[in-house]
Design an enzyme around this catalytic site. Sequence first.
Site, PDB file in Angstrom:
ATOM      1  N   GLY A   1       5.874 -95.541  -8.520  1.00 57.12           N
ATOM      2  CA  GLY A   1       6.082 -94.426  -9.610  1.00 57.12           C
ATOM      3  C   GLY A   1       6.549 -95.540 -11.092  1.00 57.12           C
ATOM      4  N   ASP A   2       7.612 -96.157 -11.267  1.00 57.42           N
ATOM      5  CA  ASP A   2       7.877 -97.224 -12.570  1.00 57.42           C
ATOM      6  C   ASP A   2       6.784 -98.032 -12.668  1.00 57.42           C
ATOM      7  OD1 ASP A   2      10.579 -96.174 -11.719  1.00 57.42           O
ATOM      8  OD2 ASP A   2      11.030 -97.278 -10.431  1.00 57.42           O
ATOM      9  N   ALA A   3       6.281 -99.018 -11.377  1.00 56.66           N
ATOM     10  CA  ALA A   3       5.063-100.207 -11.743  1.00 56.66           C
ATOM     11  C   ALA A   3       3.684 -98.718 -12.954  1.00 56.66           C
ATOM     12  CB  ALA A   3       4.451-100.433 -10.974  1.00 56.66           C
TER      13      ALA A   3
END
Length: 340
Positions: free
Chosen positions: A291-293
């Site tokens: 999700g961060d990526a």
Amino acid sequence: MSSYILFGLENPLLDYYVGGETATLEKYGLKSNDAVLASESQMGIYKEPCVSYSAGGAAQNSCRAAQYVLPPNSTVFAGCVGQDKFADMLLESNEKAGLRSEFSVDPTTPTGVCAVVLSNNNKNRSLCTNLGAANNYKLKDLQQPNVWKFVEEAKVIYVGGFHLTVSPESMLCLAQHANENNKPYIMNLSAPFLSQFFKEQMDSVIPYCDYVIGNEAEILSYGENHGIKSTDVQEIALALSSVEKVNKKRTRVVVITQGADATIVAKDGKVTTYKPNRVPSEEIVDTNGAGDAFAGGFIAALSQGQGIDYAVTLGHWLGQECIKVSGTTLPLPKKQFPLP
């Protein structure tokens, strides 16, 4: 001549991978695919045998991911660290990724650590964070001339929701700057507990948000804690997109990822869905940081003036590349995004 177009703020953390899978989750009262701040009863998890380390911190991961696809010297990240080997590891990791670190240093408090427990053949992850020095970031740190110049230079401002527990004043200061200069201001919902226990702080920032990014669990928590009767992700995303804005020059866009399922974009009373390409299960190494990526790809696209379709597609691609490698990292040597 630098060209720092993206400024990020949140908590610089070191990810500390712990083995044991479901037994570890049960031992420390953790849930899979959740994120919590460590309670006293959970502090023992940081003494468990460590499988591996990697630089973490949600927005820090996103800024490293953004830099992966942006030209050199495009991204700056701010937060607070201790004066220890963990801080050195974070600085080294960011430098390797091309991310500029503008850290304040608290020599009396250790650098923050996030215990990561993977389960279900590494498809699920649980995060348990001891903020440490990250908890001591102050508005005055942001306003230091050597840091603020990067805020003024940036075209896009990205803040992680986890910073709501640390310095909402800093988030609001950035929000007001973005509003006054008509720069896109983006916040990540970050974790379900924030909507519940830091509702007042979140509600003070939301009116400034041009973009809100989150996942299914986070938007459901937002709905539950904001009196939205529906449990339909699309309806809650629409409700959040229609919360009154300070900057009337652009409408709010709410972007909700759902793992391998379709990403939802709510804007102007309409919902658009984007189906990501499925990664074969045998290629999945570690879902932590996916999700961060995604957020990194999304904000990178915005900082280059790209539209939402492109931003979601780039986010999906980075998320898919992230889960094929261990840690919240991306493949090296760098892969090129296959332009549509």
